[in-house]
Motif scaffolding. Structure first.
Motif, short mmCIF file in Angstrom:
data_model
loop_
_atom_site.label_atom_id
_atom_site.label_comp_id
_atom_site.label_asym_id
_atom_site.label_seq_id
_atom_site.Cartn_x
_atom_site.Cartn_y
_atom_site.Cartn_z
N ALA A 44 -10.81 -2.70 15.04
CA ALA A 44 -10.23 -2.95 13.89
C ALA A 44 -10.65 -4.45 13.32
N ARG A 45 -10.91 -4.88 12.30
CA ARG A 45 -11.29 -6.04 11.71
C ARG A 45 -10.10 -6.67 10.86
N HIS A 46 -9.94 -7.91 11.01
CA HIS A 46 -8.71 -8.62 10.32
C HIS A 46 -9.24 -9.98 9.68
N ARG A 47 -8.99 -10.08 8.55
CA ARG A 47 -9.39 -11.55 7.96
C ARG A 47 -8.50 -12.51 8.33
N VAL A 48 -9.03 -13.62 8.92
CA VAL A 48 -8.25 -14.75 9.04
C VAL A 48 -9.01 -16.02 8.60
N ALA A 49 -8.27 -17.08 8.54
CA ALA A 49 -8.78 -18.45 8.28
C ALA A 49 -9.48 -18.98 9.57
N ASN A 50 -8.80 -18.76 10.50
CA ASN A 50 -9.31 -19.52 11.94
C ASN A 50 -8.55 -18.88 13.11
N ILE A 51 -9.47 -18.67 14.18
CA ILE A 51 -9.01 -18.23 15.37
C ILE A 51 -8.63 -19.36 16.21
N ALA A 52 -9.05 -20.39 15.94
CA ALA A 52 -8.78 -21.69 16.88
C ALA A 52 -7.39 -21.95 17.17
N HIS A 53 -6.44 -21.50 16.25
CA HIS A 53 -4.94 -21.72 16.37
C HIS A 53 -4.36 -21.13 17.81
N LEU A 54 -5.31 -20.21 18.27
CA LEU A 54 -4.64 -19.11 19.43
C LEU A 54 -4.97 -20.16 20.66
N VAL A 55 -5.57 -21.11 20.65
CA VAL A 55 -5.80 -22.00 21.77
C VAL A 55 -4.79 -23.15 21.99
N VAL A 84 -9.26 -9.79 21.27
CA VAL A 84 -9.39 -10.58 20.05
C VAL A 84 -10.53 -11.49 19.86
N GLU A 85 -11.47 -11.24 19.15
CA GLU A 85 -12.33 -12.33 19.06
C GLU A 85 -13.02 -12.45 17.68
N PRO A 86 -13.53 -13.47 17.06
CA PRO A 86 -14.29 -13.87 15.95
C PRO A 86 -15.41 -12.88 15.81
N SER A 87 -15.65 -12.73 14.65
CA SER A 87 -16.95 -11.96 14.18
C SER A 87 -17.65 -12.67 13.17
N ASP A 88 -18.98 -12.50 13.09
CA ASP A 88 -20.09 -13.50 12.33
C ASP A 88 -19.29 -13.45 10.68
N SER A 89 -18.60 -12.44 10.53
CA SER A 89 -18.14 -12.33 8.91
C SER A 89 -17.10 -13.18 8.65
N GLY A 90 -16.62 -13.96 9.66
CA GLY A 90 -15.60 -14.88 9.02
C GLY A 90 -13.89 -13.90 9.51
N SER A 91 -14.09 -12.49 9.97
CA SER A 91 -13.06 -11.89 10.26
C SER A 91 -12.78 -12.03 11.89
N ILE A 92 -11.85 -11.31 12.40
CA ILE A 92 -11.71 -11.13 13.76
C ILE A 92 -11.90 -9.73 14.29
N SER A 93 -12.38 -9.57 15.33
CA SER A 93 -12.47 -8.14 15.73
C SER A 93 -11.57 -7.99 16.76
N ILE A 94 -10.69 -6.69 16.81
CA ILE A 94 -9.86 -6.34 17.76
C ILE A 94 -10.28 -5.01 18.25
N ASP A 95 -10.37 -5.01 19.49
CA ASP A 95 -10.69 -3.85 20.34
C ASP A 95 -9.82 -3.62 21.25
N GLY A 96 -9.62 -2.19 21.55
CA GLY A 96 -8.58 -1.75 22.34
C GLY A 96 -7.60 -0.65 22.06
N ASP A 97 -6.83 -0.28 22.86
CA ASP A 97 -5.61 0.57 22.30
C ASP A 97 -4.30 -0.16 22.24
N GLY A 98 -4.27 -1.26 22.39
CA GLY A 98 -3.02 -2.23 22.15
C GLY A 98 -3.24 -3.06 20.95
N GLN A 99 -3.81 -2.44 19.84
CA GLN A 99 -3.99 -3.43 18.74
C GLN A 99 -2.52 -3.93 18.27
N ASP A 100 -1.55 -2.99 18.28
CA ASP A 100 -0.24 -3.70 17.78
C ASP A 100 0.28 -4.75 18.43
#
Length: 117
Positions: free
Chosen positions: A4-15, A55-71
């Motif tokens: 899945a792809r989700h639009r977020v402003a910045n993934i950096a807050h996760l660190v 969960v990792e950033p993609s080149d389009s500015g969204s994040i990519s979520i792979d796996g069966d635990g997306q919830d």
């Protein structure tokens, strides 16, 4: 594997260490691993049922979520919201009250109530 792809402003807050501590308090059943190597962080999530998500950033500015635990990502988003609503407490602001019958984790003061997601 689902993606899945989700639009977020910045993934950096996760660190942010204080946010990660708060997420681990509010959602103790989710194991959060942050890989800070590379240009942007990558986050691996896992729960006791062995569901997982990356969960990792993609080149389009969204994040990519792979796996069966997306919830799991959705649960952490609610934990992030709780952290913001409680004034972004630092890990040093958390405390625990233990009685014979229960234990309660709180942030800032016991008067603020239990810190749960």
């Amino acid at each position: 594997m689902r993606r899945a792809r989700h639009r977020v402003a910045n993934i950096a807050h996760l660190v942010d260490g204080h946010l990660l501590f708060a997420l681990r308090v509010s959602h103790p059943h989710i194991v959060i691993t942050v890989d800070r190597r590379g240009v942007a962080p990558r986050v691996d999530l896992r729960d006791a049922d062995r569901r997982s998500a990356r969960v990792e950033p993609s080149d389009s500015g969204s994040i990519s979520i792979d796996g069966d635990g997306q919830d799991l990502w959705g649960m952490l988003r609610s934990g992030h919201q709780l952290w913001r609503e409680r004034g972004r407490p630092e890990q040093w602001d958390f405390g625990m009250t233990v009685t014979r019958h229960a234990q309660t984790v709180w942030a800032g003061s016991q008067d603020n109530g239990q810190y749960t997601g």
